[in-house]
Design an enzyme around this catalytic site. Structure first.
Site, PDB file in Angstrom:
ATOM      1  N   CYS A  86      29.573  12.911  10.052  1.00  0.00           N
ATOM      2  CA  CYS A  86      28.289  12.544   9.455  1.00  0.00           C
ATOM      3  C   CYS A  86      27.094  13.174  10.158  1.00  0.00           C
ATOM      4  CB  CYS A  86      28.144  11.029   9.434  1.00  0.00           C
ATOM      5  SG  CYS A  86      29.410  10.186   8.463  1.00  0.00           S
ATOM      6  N   HIS A  99      20.716   9.885   8.039  1.00  0.00           N
ATOM      7  CA  HIS A  99      22.095   9.676   7.599  1.00  0.00           C
ATOM      8  C   HIS A  99      22.193   8.349   6.861  1.00  0.00           C
ATOM      9  CE1 HIS A  99      26.295   8.981   7.432  1.00  0.00           C
ATOM     10  NE2 HIS A  99      26.356   8.197   8.485  1.00  0.00           N
ATOM     11  N   ASN A 106      27.958   6.382   1.616  1.00  0.00           N
ATOM     12  CA  ASN A 106      27.946   7.283   2.764  1.00  0.00           C
ATOM     13  C   ASN A 106      28.662   8.567   2.369  1.00  0.00           C
ATOM     14  OD1 ASN A 106      28.376   8.687   5.142  1.00  0.00           O
ATOM     15  ND2 ASN A 106      29.058   6.911   6.315  1.00  0.00           N
TER      16      ASN A 106
END
Length: 339
Positions: free
Chosen positions: A119, A258, A288
Site C-alpha cells: 500500500c 492511502h 482499500n
C-alpha cells in the site's frame, strides 16, 4: 528528511481505471459470517470493485497509464521513465512494466517494477521516478500502480476480505523549470510480519514437503497492529515532510492519503487536526485498493479541480513491511484528470 534539492519534478496528470463489477457489503456477506451493517460501522466501506472473470490487473494498469499519458497531453514515445507497482501481478515474470510499455508504445529502457511495497507503493514509485528523472535529458515519467487484492483475499475471511478492492491509478511526472514541484519527502520502514502474503517458492516448498504445514495462499493481516502502525507512522511522516518543505499543514490544499478504510482515515485526520474537506475519501466506494490507493485520492482531487497551479498537495501512505512515506508537492501547473 531534507528538502528535495534536485531538479524540480511535478505531477502533471492522473488516470484511474476500475473494474466493472461493484461488490456491495451484502454480497460479501453471502460468504462471510458478518452483516452489511457491521462492515459499514467498523470500516465505513459501502462497496468496492472486484475484477471480473475476464478482467486482469494488467489491463487495468494499461488503461490507467493510457489515461494519464492522454491527460498529460503527450505521447507514449515522450515517456523517459516507467515505474510500475503491483503486489498482485498475474505473473512474477515477465515484467508487468515491460508488458505495459509494449502495449502503450513506450520505448524507454528505464523500466522499474516494484512488487513488495504494497500500500506504500505509490509514494515509493513516485519518489523513484523523480530520482530517475534527474538524469540529464530526461523529461517525463509514467508511474502506474495496479492492484487486484480480491484475488489474494480469502472469500471466507471477514478480517481481510471486507477491506479490499481492485483498481489502477497512474500519474505522469515532468521535470519543470523554476520553483515548485517536489518540495520534500519522508520515507521509513520497520520490519513486521503483521501483513503477509506468501510467494510461490514458499507455497511450492510446503506443497512438496511431506508433513510440512505451509503458509496460507491468501493475504494475512493483523488489523490491530495495522491500526497502531498506520495511526502513528503516517501522521509523523507527513509532519516530517511538511517541516522539511517549510510548509504548515494549514497551507496544504489537499492530502492524497492511502485509503486503508474510512474509519482509519477519519482517525488520522482528527489526529493531525487538518480540515476534512482537504482529505478526499474514496475508500467508501472503492475500499482499500493497495498500491493504487493514494492515486485514487489524487484522482479525486484533480477531477474536482482541487489540484491547481500553486496548490500544495501531500501524498502519504503506509503498507505491509512496514514501509511508509510522504511526498510534498507545490504544483506549477494544474493536474489534469477526467471530468
Amino acid at each position: 528528511m531534507p528538502k528535495w534539492g534536485l531538479a524540480p519534478v511535478s505531477l502533471r496528470s492522473v488516470g484511474l481505471a476500475l473494474p466493472d463489477r461493484v461488490v456491495s457489503n451484502a454480497e460479501l456477506c453471502e460468504t462471510l459470517d458478518t452483516t452489511p451493517e457491521w462492515i459499514e460501522e467498523k470500516t465505513g466501506i459501502l462497496e468496492r470493485r472486484f475484477l471480473g472473470a475476464d478482467e486482469t490487473i494488467t489491463e487495468l494498469a494499461i488503461q490507467a497509464g493510457e489515461k494519464a499519458v492522454h491527460h498529460a497531453g503527450i505521447e507514449a514515445r515522450d515517456i523517459d521513465v516507467l515505474v510500475v507497482a503491483s503486489s498482485t501481478p498475474e505473473w512474477i515474470m515477465p515484467s508487468l512494466g515491460v508488458i505495459v510499455a509494449e502495449r502503450l508504445g513506450i520505448e524507454t529502457p528505464r523500466i522499474v517494477d516494484m512488487t513488495q511495497h504494497a500500500c506504500a507503493s505509490a509514494v515509493y514509485a513516485i519518489h523513484t521516478a523523480s530520482c530517475l528523472l534527474q538524469e540529464p535529458g530526461l523529461q517525463n515519467a509514467l508511474v502506474v500502480c495496479a492492484e487486484g487484492a480480491s484475488r489474494v483475499s480469502d472469500p471466507r475471511d471477514r478480517t481481510v476480505r471486507i477491506f479490499f478492492g481492485d483498481a489502477a491509478g497512474a500519474t505522469v511526472l515532468t521535470r519543470t523549470e523554476g520553483s515548485g514541484g517536489l518540495l520534500s519527502y519522508d520515507l521509513g520502514n520497520a520490519y513486521s510480519p503483521a501483513v503477509a502474503l506468501a510467494g510461490p517458492s514458499q507455497l511450492n516448498h510446503a506443497r512438496d514437503t511431506p508433513g510440512h504445514e505451509g503458509p496460507s495462499p491468501y493475504l494475512q493481516m493483523d488489523g490491530r497492529v495495522v491500526w497502531q502502525e498506520a495511526t502513528t507512522r503516517l501522521p509523523k511522516s507527513v509532519s516530517e515532510a511538511l517541516a522539511a518543505a517549510g510548509v504548515e499543514a494549514s497551507e496544504v490544499n489537499g492530502f492524497a492519503f492511502h485509503q486503508a478504510n474510512v474509519r482509519l482515515l477519519q482517525y488520522i485526520v482528527r489526529t493531525m487536526g487538518v480540515d476534512y474537506e482537504k482529505v478526499p475519501i474514496t475508500a467508501d466506494v472503492l475500499g482499500n485498493t493497495g498500491a493504487a490507493s493514494p492515486m485514487t485520492a489524487l484522482w479525486r482531487l484533480a477531477a474536482d479541480g482541487r489540484a491547481k497551479a500553486g496548490d500544495v498537495i501531500v501524498l502519504g501512505a503506509i503498507g505491509a513491511g512496514f514501509l511508509w512515506g510522504s511526498l510534498c508537492f507545490q504544483l506549477p501547473n494544474d493536474v489534469k484528470a477526467e471530468e
